[in-house]
Design a protein around this motif. Sequence first.
Motif, mmCIF file in Angstrom:
data_model
loop_
_atom_site.group_PDB
_atom_site.id
_atom_site.type_symbol
_atom_site.label_atom_id
_atom_site.label_comp_id
_atom_site.label_asym_id
_atom_site.label_seq_id
_atom_site.Cartn_x
_atom_site.Cartn_y
_atom_site.Cartn_z
ATOM 1 N N THR A 134 1.784 -0.948 5.604
ATOM 2 C CA THR A 134 0.491 -0.277 5.492
ATOM 3 C C THR A 134 0.222 0.566 6.726
ATOM 4 O OG1 THR A 134 -0.342 -2.014 4.039
ATOM 5 C CG2 THR A 134 -1.982 -0.624 5.135
ATOM 6 N N GLN A 179 -9.885 1.827 4.734
ATOM 7 C CA GLN A 179 -9.801 0.471 4.202
ATOM 8 C C GLN A 179 -8.380 -0.069 4.351
ATOM 9 O OE1 GLN A 179 -11.324 1.517 0.241
ATOM 10 N NE2 GLN A 179 -12.865 -0.097 0.477
ATOM 11 N N SER A 180 -7.403 0.775 4.076
ATOM 12 C CA SER A 180 -6.002 0.368 4.202
ATOM 13 C C SER A 180 -5.681 0.005 5.651
ATOM 14 C CB SER A 180 -5.080 1.502 3.737
ATOM 15 O OG SER A 180 -5.361 1.874 2.417
ATOM 16 N N VAL A 232 -0.314 4.634 6.573
ATOM 17 C CA VAL A 232 -1.511 5.264 7.133
ATOM 18 C C VAL A 232 -1.115 6.266 8.222
ATOM 19 C CG1 VAL A 232 -3.577 4.825 8.535
ATOM 20 C CG2 VAL A 232 -3.085 3.390 6.554
ATOM 21 N N LYS A 273 -8.278 5.461 3.045
ATOM 22 C CA LYS A 273 -7.323 5.343 4.140
ATOM 23 C C LYS A 273 -7.827 4.338 5.184
ATOM 24 C CE LYS A 273 -5.007 8.155 7.665
ATOM 25 N NZ LYS A 273 -4.819 9.527 8.175
ATOM 26 N N VAL A 321 0.877 -1.167 0.000
ATOM 27 C CA VAL A 321 0.000 0.000 0.000
ATOM 28 C C VAL A 321 0.910 1.210 0.000
ATOM 29 C CG1 VAL A 321 -1.602 1.370 1.394
ATOM 30 C CG2 VAL A 321 -2.024 -1.059 1.057
ATOM 31 N N LEU A 373 -7.775 2.803 -2.765
ATOM 32 C CA LEU A 373 -8.418 2.446 -1.505
ATOM 33 C C LEU A 373 -8.665 3.703 -0.696
ATOM 34 C CD1 LEU A 373 -5.892 -0.252 -0.223
ATOM 35 C CD2 LEU A 373 -8.133 -0.753 -1.123
ATOM 36 N N PHE A 402 -4.719 6.615 -1.635
ATOM 37 C CA PHE A 402 -4.107 5.354 -1.238
ATOM 38 C C PHE A 402 -4.298 4.330 -2.346
ATOM 39 C CE2 PHE A 402 -4.363 7.551 2.659
ATOM 40 C CZ PHE A 402 -3.475 6.962 3.539
ATOM 41 N N TYR A 403 -3.244 3.548 -2.596
ATOM 42 C CA TYR A 403 -3.293 2.501 -3.609
ATOM 43 C C TYR A 403 -2.759 1.199 -3.045
ATOM 44 C CZ TYR A 403 -4.029 6.138 -7.069
ATOM 45 O OH TYR A 403 -4.542 7.188 -7.779
ATOM 46 N N LEU A 404 -3.424 0.115 -3.395
ATOM 47 C CA LEU A 404 -2.873 -1.215 -3.194
ATOM 48 C C LEU A 404 -2.276 -1.576 -4.540
ATOM 49 C CD1 LEU A 404 -4.555 -4.269 -1.534
ATOM 50 C CD2 LEU A 404 -3.104 -4.471 -3.526
ATOM 51 N N THR A 433 0.946 5.752 -1.293
ATOM 52 C CA THR A 433 0.100 6.919 -1.553
ATOM 53 C C THR A 433 0.715 7.817 -2.615
ATOM 54 O OG1 THR A 433 1.168 8.252 0.160
ATOM 55 C CG2 THR A 433 -0.772 6.973 0.822
#
Length: 183
Positions: free
Chosen positions: A153, A46-47, A157, A44, A16, A42, A27-29, A18
Amino acid sequence: MPTRVHEFAWPDRVVVGTIGVPGSRTFYLQVRTGQQLLSIALEKQQSAQLAEKIDEILDQLSTLEGNPFSVPASTPIELVDNDQLETVQEQFRTGAMTLGWDPTTAQVVIEAYPIADVDAEDDGSFEEDGAEVPEMLLVRMPVGTARAFAKRTREVVGAGRPACPLCGYPVDPEGHVCTLPEV
């Protein structure tokens, strides 16, 4: 119409990360196997929840007698990944996610689905010409990779805007007007 599954069974990289500055980050997975690279957006929260739940699964598995899946208590140093995201081309924005455990391969399993676009006039069917194919991301990662993923992750965050010590709300780089609750 069948769902297009973007499957990564033993990914070379799953992280994860950003793009943007704190307060307006996306945010990216991101997952990669060889030349296959996929990024999904995603929230924040959810991450954060994904990292928390992965750690819960791994912690429970490590308490099994003899730790049969060799779950590490902390992140193996060789799996630490602090590199930036690779080139991001968003495949979809994540709506629902599921998290599971596959004991046959000793892997944590993440399924991510796009936010459903529900149209008021849509009857739920797909047209053959020009309709978007439903899709999902399926990632299977071994326990060490999952532990490293969760740690990174949590760090990503937590790297957002600092919280105001008085009211607890985020402090923007431009300043902050503290809204203390009335007593």
